[in-house]
Design a protein around this motif. Sequence first.
Motif, PDB file in Angstrom:
ATOM      1  N   ALA A 144       0.864  -1.188   0.000  1.00 62.89           N
ATOM      2  CA  ALA A 144       0.000   0.000   0.000  1.00 62.89           C
ATOM      3  C   ALA A 144       0.901   1.240   0.000  1.00 62.89           C
ATOM      4  CB  ALA A 144      -0.930   0.004   1.207  1.00 62.89           C
ATOM      5  N   ILE A 145       2.069   1.103   0.659  1.00 63.26           N
ATOM      6  CA  ILE A 145       3.141   2.112   0.600  1.00 63.26           C
ATOM      7  C   ILE A 145       4.447   1.334   0.427  1.00 63.26           C
ATOM      8  CG2 ILE A 145       4.346   3.996   1.773  1.00 63.26           C
ATOM      9  CD1 ILE A 145       1.799   4.561   3.353  1.00 63.26           C
ATOM     10  N   PRO A 146       4.860   1.084  -0.815  1.00 65.76           N
ATOM     11  CA  PRO A 146       6.053   0.274  -1.017  1.00 65.76           C
ATOM     12  C   PRO A 146       7.351   0.989  -0.656  1.00 65.76           C
ATOM     13  CG  PRO A 146       5.109   0.943  -3.120  1.00 65.76           C
ATOM     14  CD  PRO A 146       4.164   1.385  -2.055  1.00 65.76           C
ATOM     15  N   LEU A 147       7.403   2.305  -0.882  1.00 62.72           N
ATOM     16  CA  LEU A 147       8.620   3.080  -0.649  1.00 62.72           C
ATOM     17  C   LEU A 147       8.282   4.378   0.081  1.00 62.72           C
ATOM     18  CD1 LEU A 147      10.074   2.774  -4.270  1.00 62.72           C
ATOM     19  CD2 LEU A 147      10.809   1.463  -2.263  1.00 62.72           C
ATOM     20  N   LYS A 148       9.250   4.913   0.810  1.00 64.56           N
ATOM     21  CA  LYS A 148       9.042   6.196   1.482  1.00 64.56           C
ATOM     22  C   LYS A 148       8.629   7.267   0.476  1.00 64.56           C
ATOM     23  CE  LYS A 148      11.137   9.664   4.433  1.00 64.56           C
ATOM     24  NZ  LYS A 148      12.351  10.141   5.108  1.00 64.56           N
ATOM     25  N   ASP A 149       9.192   7.216  -0.710  1.00 63.37           N
ATOM     26  CA  ASP A 149       8.874   8.182  -1.756  1.00 63.37           C
ATOM     27  C   ASP A 149       7.380   8.187  -2.099  1.00 63.37           C
ATOM     28  OD1 ASP A 149       9.847  10.159  -3.684  1.00 63.37           O
ATOM     29  OD2 ASP A 149       9.298   8.668  -5.205  1.00 63.37           O
ATOM     30  N   ASN A 150       6.726   7.033  -2.059  1.00 65.22           N
ATOM     31  CA  ASN A 150       5.281   6.986  -2.306  1.00 65.22           C
ATOM     32  C   ASN A 150       4.534   7.809  -1.268  1.00 65.22           C
ATOM     33  OD1 ASN A 150       6.284   4.062  -3.311  1.00 65.22           O
ATOM     34  ND2 ASN A 150       4.600   4.807  -4.573  1.00 65.22           N
ATOM     35  N   PHE A 151       4.968   7.693  -0.015  1.00 68.54           N
ATOM     36  CA  PHE A 151       4.348   8.457   1.068  1.00 68.54           C
ATOM     37  C   PHE A 151       4.629   9.948   0.897  1.00 68.54           C
ATOM     38  CE2 PHE A 151       4.521  10.560   5.167  1.00 68.54           C
ATOM     39  CZ  PHE A 151       3.289  10.217   5.700  1.00 68.54           C
ATOM     40  N   THR A 152       5.894  10.294   0.696  1.00 74.72           N
ATOM     41  CA  THR A 152       6.309  11.697   0.604  1.00 74.72           C
ATOM     42  C   THR A 152       5.582  12.414  -0.530  1.00 74.72           C
ATOM     43  OG1 THR A 152       8.485  11.077   1.456  1.00 74.72           O
ATOM     44  CG2 THR A 152       8.327  13.213   0.375  1.00 74.72           C
ATOM     45  N   ARG A 153       5.432  11.748  -1.656  1.00 72.78           N
ATOM     46  CA  ARG A 153       4.787  12.353  -2.828  1.00 72.78           C
ATOM     47  C   ARG A 153       3.293  12.067  -2.905  1.00 72.78           C
ATOM     48  NH1 ARG A 153       7.997   9.834  -7.357  1.00 72.78           N
ATOM     49  NH2 ARG A 153       6.419  10.876  -8.610  1.00 72.78           N
ATOM     50  N   CYS A 154       2.752  11.353  -1.898  1.00 71.89           N
ATOM     51  CA  CYS A 154       1.325  10.961  -1.903  1.00 71.89           C
ATOM     52  C   CYS A 154       0.947  10.255  -3.202  1.00 71.89           C
ATOM     53  CB  CYS A 154       0.415  12.166  -1.672  1.00 71.89           C
ATOM     54  SG  CYS A 154       0.618  12.901  -0.057  1.00 71.89           S
TER      55      CYS A 154
END
Length: 191
Positions: A144-154
């Motif tokens: 659902a959130i594979p990488l920190k970048d997915n979270f940071t960039r929504c």
Amino acid sequence: MNRLSLLVVGNLTRDKTGEILDAYSTSTLIRTKNEIIVVDTSSYSKRHTIMSSLKQIGVSPNDVSIVILTHSHTDHTSNNDIFPNARILIHAEEASMISHAEAIKEDIVVAEGVKLKHTPGHTLGSMSVFVDIEDKKYVIAGDAIPLKDNFTRCMPPTLHVCRSLAERSLKMISQYADVVVPGHDTCFKTK
């Protein structure tokens, strides 16, 4: 009191065209008062790492009572057999893909302070594990959130079955978590 340990820190490497070159998931151990839980068993290439990590923290594979799979992809499920005494839990959407798995049809509490929540998008049966540890709220997010970048960039995961479901799951996790354990990256604080 719940405790969390990383057995394997996941990785996702792509080439310049976006093609996946290497992928293995994070594998996480949760120790509660009554249960020893492993979330995702990673790729077969990480079998030795999992065994070594368990030994370092003094847990036998035979002591693991529950394995939770965030979804059925093999980079998250290839070492299930290491844990012969564990119940294997996976969402009902994907239970037929994993032998001897128990189908989870709705959000449930599996131990005090440990909840399974349906977080579809990457796959229709994706689940995340919400864990309370002291005064912090952790989410073991799988892909659902594979990488920190997915979270940071929504941004939802690149590989998804439904973008709107993936965005909704990402938002739900973001609103809850103080710390995220992503599917293919090291854990990070959200605030």
